[in-house]
Structures are given as C-alpha cells and as structure tokens.
Design a protein around this motif. Sequence first.
Motif: not given
Length: 128
Positions: A15-19, A52-63
């Motif tokens: 939940n909350g993961v951003e792409v 773009g050249d890069i796809v980034r998947v991140e979650n600042d709130n959890n594992y």
Amino acid sequence: VVIYNRVDCCSERINGVEVFINTVEGDSQLCGEVVYVSGQSVYEFDCGGKVGDIVRVENDNNYLTLCEVQVYGGIVDNAWRDDGRCGPDYLNDAGTDGECNPVDPDGYSCCSPWGWCGEGHNLHRWGP
C-alpha cells in the motif's frame, strides 16, 4: 508497468508504493500509486505515454517486497538521427537532444563526448 505482490504474508505492505518514470538526466514523473486491495496480487499501471530510461518503484513508509515487476514500453519515434550525431548540439526530429539507436546492429549505441554515436574505435564517421 505490472507489479506482482507477495501473497504468502505481509501483502498489505505494498500500500502506498509509487511507480515513477525517470530519465538519466534526473527528471521524474509519477506513473501511479498502489492502493492495496485485500486478495489482489497484481497491480497494473498505464503510464500514459511518459518517456524515460528508468522505472523506479519505491515505498517510503514500509518494507518493499515484490515478487516481480514487468515493464513494457517502446522506442520513441525520431529519438535518434540518421547521420550518427548525438547530444545537445544535434537535435532530433522531435526537437530534443539527438540520441543513439540503443539497438544499433553495429554497436553504435552510446553517445561519445564529441557528439558521435559510438565510443572509441566504434565511432560513426558520417558527414563532414
């Protein structure tokens, strides 16, 4: 972009993961954010033609634990020039920095510091 979440445990962590779609120049565009749904293991995002050249998947709130990430895209029309030149001094048909064909069969896929596609002995020597 298709994200496959884990199903054995902790699936709510997604939940909350951003792409993001990023460029090597540092530009970043949000493609989407996961809203966790219990029992759902696949989350699909249509990035609406973002480039773009890069796809980034991140979650600042959890594992962040993912099973798989699939990225689909294509080559931007007219991104590279036909004369083997590249960089900010050699604009392409779209009016942006000329790029080298990333799948060039002759191996001229990198832009040299001198504005030619290729590196070292593999420089295109077209034109003047």
